[in-house]
Motif scaffolding. Sequence first.
Motif, PDB file in Angstrom:
ATOM      1  N   LEU A 167      -3.845   5.974  -0.850  1.00 41.42           N
ATOM      2  CA  LEU A 167      -3.605   5.045  -0.227  1.00 41.42           C
ATOM      3  C   LEU A 167      -2.050   5.154   0.597  1.00 41.42           C
ATOM      4  N   VAL A 194      -3.723  -5.048  -2.686  1.00 45.32           N
ATOM      5  CA  VAL A 194      -4.442  -3.842  -1.744  1.00 45.32           C
ATOM      6  C   VAL A 194      -5.992  -3.684  -1.546  1.00 45.32           C
ATOM      7  N   THR A 204      -9.400   3.433   0.694  1.00 41.62           N
ATOM      8  CA  THR A 204      -8.144   2.435   0.093  1.00 41.62           C
ATOM      9  C   THR A 204      -8.511   1.788  -1.110  1.00 41.62           C
ATOM     10  N   ARG A 205      -9.834   0.736  -0.971  1.00 39.59           N
ATOM     11  CA  ARG A 205     -10.475   0.813  -1.993  1.00 39.59           C
ATOM     12  C   ARG A 205     -10.828   1.427  -2.840  1.00 39.59           C
ATOM     13  N   ALA A 254      -6.342  -3.155   2.751  1.00 39.79           N
ATOM     14  CA  ALA A 254      -4.980  -2.310   2.735  1.00 39.79           C
ATOM     15  C   ALA A 254      -4.919  -1.364   3.964  1.00 39.79           C
ATOM     16  N   GLY A 255      -6.435  -0.509   4.467  1.00 34.94           N
ATOM     17  CA  GLY A 255      -6.373   0.687   4.515  1.00 34.94           C
ATOM     18  C   GLY A 255      -6.612   0.229   6.223  1.00 34.94           C
ATOM     19  N   ARG A 257       1.006  -1.152  -0.018  1.00 30.16           N
ATOM     20  CA  ARG A 257       0.451   0.269  -0.257  1.00 30.16           C
ATOM     21  C   ARG A 257       0.750   1.487  -0.413  1.00 30.16           C
ATOM     22  N   GLY A 302      -4.405   5.574   4.017  1.00 33.84           N
ATOM     23  CA  GLY A 302      -4.900   4.474   4.076  1.00 33.84           C
ATOM     24  C   GLY A 302      -6.912   4.965   4.913  1.00 33.84           C
ATOM     25  N   ALA A 308      -7.174   1.721  -4.627  1.00 29.21           N
ATOM     26  CA  ALA A 308      -6.805   1.054  -5.657  1.00 29.21           C
ATOM     27  C   ALA A 308      -7.525   0.680  -6.546  1.00 29.21           C
TER      28      ALA A 308
END
Length: 184
Positions: free
Chosen positions: A102, A147, A108-109, A152-153, A33, A105, A112
């Motif tokens: 990123l 990610v 994040t989705r 990942a966030g 990330r 965080g 990404a």
Amino acid sequence: MNSQEIRLRSTVAGFTVEGQLHTLSVWFILALRLMMGIAFLQSGVDKVLSGSFSAAGYLQNAPQANGSPLAGLFTTMGSSQLFLDFVNVAVPWGEALIGLALLVGAFTRLAAFWGAFMMLLFYFGNWDVAHGYINGDFAYMLVFLSVAAFGAGRVLGLDPRIEAYKIGDEPLIERYPWLRYLLG
């Protein structure tokens, strides 16, 4: 099961895969990330600060020169002034905002997803299969998707705080479950 491992299982289209992640995996998820965040933030900020970013030459020439199967689509995009005006703002600011999201965080989705989408376009725009169909653009697209898939966030990021934000007595993520597709 070892206390240092996390068991995963997923079924897609009737196929089931299973595996185990070691708890150290969280550090690699964070590293992916942050790596993509730094790369995109730097690229976007460089373009924004230059004040002269233009996608016209790239869209009208590069895909055709390298034999991209989508060369015609890129030419069409590059020949529309309205589209170019949009892309000339969306690419630098999109890269910068994806990178920033990123790094901290947050969302994040969502970040990404757009990063993966940009890398898919770069993959076809920078088409070069002389050494196979997998290149850096394709690999970065998969990193962005990883990610997103790993949420990942939630690893030293702001997404858990955003999810827990209360509206009345209810956490945001419970009130609006669809936000799970954007956060994490």
